[in-house]
Design an enzyme around this catalytic site. Sequence first.
Site, PDB file in Angstrom:
ATOM      1  N   GLY A   9       8.422  -6.199   2.017  1.00  0.00           N
ATOM      2  CA  GLY A   9       8.701  -4.765   1.993  1.00  0.00           C
ATOM      3  C   GLY A   9       8.253  -4.098   3.274  1.00  0.00           C
ATOM      4  N   ALA A  10       8.454  -4.789   4.395  1.00  0.00           N
ATOM      5  CA  ALA A  10       7.912  -4.318   5.681  1.00  0.00           C
ATOM      6  C   ALA A  10       8.970  -3.731   6.598  1.00  0.00           C
ATOM      7  CB  ALA A  10       7.188  -5.456   6.391  1.00  0.00           C
ATOM      8  N   GLY A  13       8.343   2.311   5.555  1.00  0.00           N
ATOM      9  CA  GLY A  13       7.188   2.812   4.822  1.00  0.00           C
ATOM     10  C   GLY A  13       5.878   2.174   5.201  1.00  0.00           C
ATOM     11  N   ILE A  14       5.014   1.958   4.185  1.00  0.00           N
ATOM     12  CA  ILE A  14       3.676   1.458   4.479  1.00  0.00           C
ATOM     13  C   ILE A  14       3.698   0.013   4.960  1.00  0.00           C
ATOM     14  CG2 ILE A  14       2.647   3.049   2.813  1.00  0.00           C
ATOM     15  CD1 ILE A  14       2.097   0.598   1.043  1.00  0.00           C
ATOM     16  N   GLY A  15       4.702  -0.756   4.544  1.00  0.00           N
ATOM     17  CA  GLY A  15       4.791  -2.130   5.026  1.00  0.00           C
ATOM     18  C   GLY A  15       5.006  -2.177   6.528  1.00  0.00           C
ATOM     19  N   SER A 130      -0.260   0.884  -7.804  1.00  0.00           N
ATOM     20  CA  SER A 130      -0.127   2.339  -7.777  1.00  0.00           C
ATOM     21  C   SER A 130      -1.027   2.947  -8.843  1.00  0.00           C
ATOM     22  CB  SER A 130       1.325   2.745  -8.042  1.00  0.00           C
ATOM     23  OG  SER A 130       1.437   4.136  -8.288  1.00  0.00           O
ATOM     24  N   TYR A 155       8.252   1.518 -14.073  1.00  0.00           N
ATOM     25  CA  TYR A 155       7.463   1.444 -12.846  1.00  0.00           C
ATOM     26  C   TYR A 155       5.966   1.371 -13.159  1.00  0.00           C
ATOM     27  CZ  TYR A 155       5.600   2.632  -8.256  1.00  0.00           C
ATOM     28  OH  TYR A 155       4.892   2.612  -7.076  1.00  0.00           O
TER      29      TYR A 155
END
Length: 270
Positions: A9-10, A13-15, A130, A155
């Site tokens: 997931g890079a 966003g945060i990735g 989360s 989620y």
Amino acid sequence: MPETIIITGASDGIGAAAARALSASEHTVVIVGRSPEKTARVADALGAQHFVADFSKLSEVRRLAEELRERYPRIDVLANNAGGIFGDRTLTEDGHELTLQVNHLAPFLLTHLLMDRLILSKTRIINTSSVANLSGNIDINDLDLATRFSPGRAYSNAKLDNILFTSELARRFGAEGITTAAFHPGVVASNFASESTSPLRVIYRSLLRNTLISSEKGADTLVWLATTAPGRDWTSGNYYIKRKPGRTNRQADDAGLASALWERSMALVE
């Protein structure tokens, strides 16, 4: 000492933010993303190697694991960061609810397929969870939420799955050198929830977006876990928020549930 760090997931966003921060420290950062274009763009900017895999297809997770095994004899950090919240209940081609598969089953499978390599490397495994885990309520016999489905519930359950997976990893493989932690990145201004029909998309597409934290701030705890020492700076098997232990759902402390989730997940990805 430079290490090999794989981040899923890079591509955004945060990735992507974590990849930038870790690359600046001269680590070998490996970018994994779903979009070929976005993943290549992030990797090219960093001079990093990259791989493309869609976690809604377990066949692609298996291919990714084979490619990583071929390329990297040592993996110092595996950051299972890919995930998301989606819309109406959808089954993947593997027959699983999409949110469950992308957020939990796919990283579970990837970790499992790499486990012998991870044990040899005494890898730190970092799972992006989360604060939504607090709203989770897992029924081990209905992980796919065939009943009472909502995007938010799916989620929340998946993020609780991430924490249970983390604690069970520590229990099963801690004696073999595996260390692991889950963390909450914060509410980040990114493309998260862009594919969702849940109320969260309103936050991410409105003026309220201006109150969200940056991807760089959201990546801070991931970077901290990747670059500090378990046993000294943090405790394996735990969940963190802003570098400190975070409050979790009461089910997160249920060792029996964590073990049952592991066994059920193994059966679902076979």
